[in-house]
Design an enzyme around this catalytic site. Structure first.
Site, PDB file in Angstrom:
ATOM      1  CG  ASP A 113      -2.056  -3.184   2.010  1.00  0.00           C
ATOM      2  OD1 ASP A 113      -2.702  -2.883   0.993  1.00  0.00           O
ATOM      3  OD2 ASP A 113      -1.545  -4.297   2.188  1.00  0.00           O
ATOM      4  CG  ASP A 175      -5.597  -4.301  -4.858  1.00  0.00           C
ATOM      5  OD1 ASP A 175      -5.434  -4.420  -6.088  1.00  0.00           O
ATOM      6  OD2 ASP A 175      -5.788  -5.268  -4.123  1.00  0.00           O
TER       7      ASP A 175
END
Ligand code: GLY
Length: 396
Positions: A113, A175
């Protein structure tokens, strides 16, 4: 009765949105975003607290710490607000919220992330100001992200914690494609060629293993970390292993479009187009997907406005990379239709809360963030409006 109500709402919304052959008033929608962003700033939280979601019925944000995967989206939203308004109060706040994220880099090997966190915040900050204070965190975040690359597999490990927890020796989620944009940028800005190679290889391996024959995507690809063998495709946030989780498909469309821009590769472009085509073909009438395209509860299942915003932004870029003029116009029109729908009273928060949009779904299988306002829906909405404004001015 409830079923009938939903059908009526869908029909009303469809006729409202399309019967009038509307054109989106981008400046009006941007002005709406500025008003809502000022309401959030007026909540006056410390810079180390970032707004993440607003539950149904609440007006104020629920705040999270700097290491939450979504913490870059609020500073990123403020940067887009500044870009479009030149309002210095947005710039001042964007700078402070961006700088507040830097201590995240002191933790050893954060998960994938880091790109979400630093490219949306410092990435936009550097793009708009060229202030070197934003460059170092992006380069540091890129070097840290690169440590998770497994050359045998050819992808970045997305979730180190899931290796033990789920027994997934090397896991990569769709993602993760979004984080590659930071690596491509860092490679061009002093980070070195290896970062480009990692990003390109990650996209290439994902293209090979992460899609079913109809170009719908798995959320998670599990690999043998020693041999690199693809073991299986499963879900984490979708309805089931073989269903199309809306936001996962959105990340695929956006990620392969961005990877085409950065590499010029034709196979990445074709992947972006095929993933977009299957998504568009299966959309409900108002262009905003249910959280998973295959939830048997449809049409009573919750929507995911965040997926619509991500896809609208991705398709606007895809329209600029697609050579076939008819196909390019198709992607542009579909993106505008999605934005018109998101700009309708059904999706806009307006006086109901301080976000831009309502009706997003974060983690349905967990029972969390269902039918809420969420910071990444707002970020990609204002990004898409910015892209559309530039396209209409003949720039991109
Ligand atoms: N990256 C996590 C999500 O899309 O929910």
């Amino acid at each position: 009765m409830k079923y009938l109500k939903t059908i009526t709402l869908a029909v009303t919304l469809t006729s409202q949105v399309y019967a009038q052959n509307q054109t989106l008033d981008v400046d009006k929608e941007l002005a709406y975003c500025f008003t809502q962003a000022k309401k959030t700033l007026a909540e006056k939280q410390p810079y180390s607290k970032l707004p993440r979601r607003i539950a149904k019925g609440d007006s104020n944000w629920n705040y999270v710490g700097i290491d939450d995967w979504t913490s870059g989206f609020w500073p990123g939203t403020l940067w887009y607000a500044y870009e479009n308004s030149t309002d210095k109060s947005f710039k001042d706040a964007a700078e402070k919220f961006t700088e507040a994220l830097t201590p995240v880099l002191d933790a050893k090997e954060h998960d994938h992330d880091l790109g979400f966190l630093f490219y949306t915040s410092a990435g936009n900050g550097y793009r708009l100001t060229k202030n070197p204070v934003f460059k170092q965190p992006i380069l540091r975040a890129s070097d840290s992200l690169a440590l998770l690359f497994n050359p045998k597999v050819g992808t970045i490990l997305s979730w180190p914690r899931m290796v033990k927890q789920m027994g997934w020796p090397h896991n990569t989620i769709m993602d993760n494609m979004i984080n590659l944009e930071m690596l491509f940028w860092a490679a061009k800005n002093g980070g070195g060629k290896r970062l480009y190679e990692i990003a390109e290889k990650h996209a290439e391996t994902t293209m090979k293993n992460h899609f079913r024959p109809d170009w719908t995507s798995y959320h998670v690809a599990v690999y043998d970390d020693k041999t690199g063998r693809f073991i299986k495709g499963v879900t984490h946030q979708g309805y089931a292993d073989n269903t199309m989780w809306a936001r996962g498909q959105a990340w695929a469309i956006y990620g392969f479009t961005m990877s085409t821009r950065e590499t010029g590769r034709k196979d990445f472009l074709e992947t972006a187009q095929k993933t977009a085509d299957v998504y568009i073909k299966n959309l409900p009438a108002d262009q905003v997907p249910y959280w998973d395209f295959n939830d048997p509860k449809i049409p009573l299942a919750p929507k995911d406005a965040s997926a619509a915003a991500i896809v609208a932004s991705g398709l606007l870029e895809l329209s600029t990379l697609t050579k076939d003029k008819k196909k390019a116009a198709f992607y542009r029109t579909e993106a505008e239709k999605m934005l018109i729908s998101l700009a309708s009273n059904h999706y806009k928060s307006g006086d109901k809360n301080h976000a831009f949009l309502m009706h997003s779904t974060g983690h349905h299988p967990n029972g969390t963030e269902i039918d809420v306002s969420i910071n990444y829906a707002d970020y990609y909405y204002i990004e898409a409006l910015t892209r559309l404004k530039k396209l209409r001015q003949g720039q991109h």
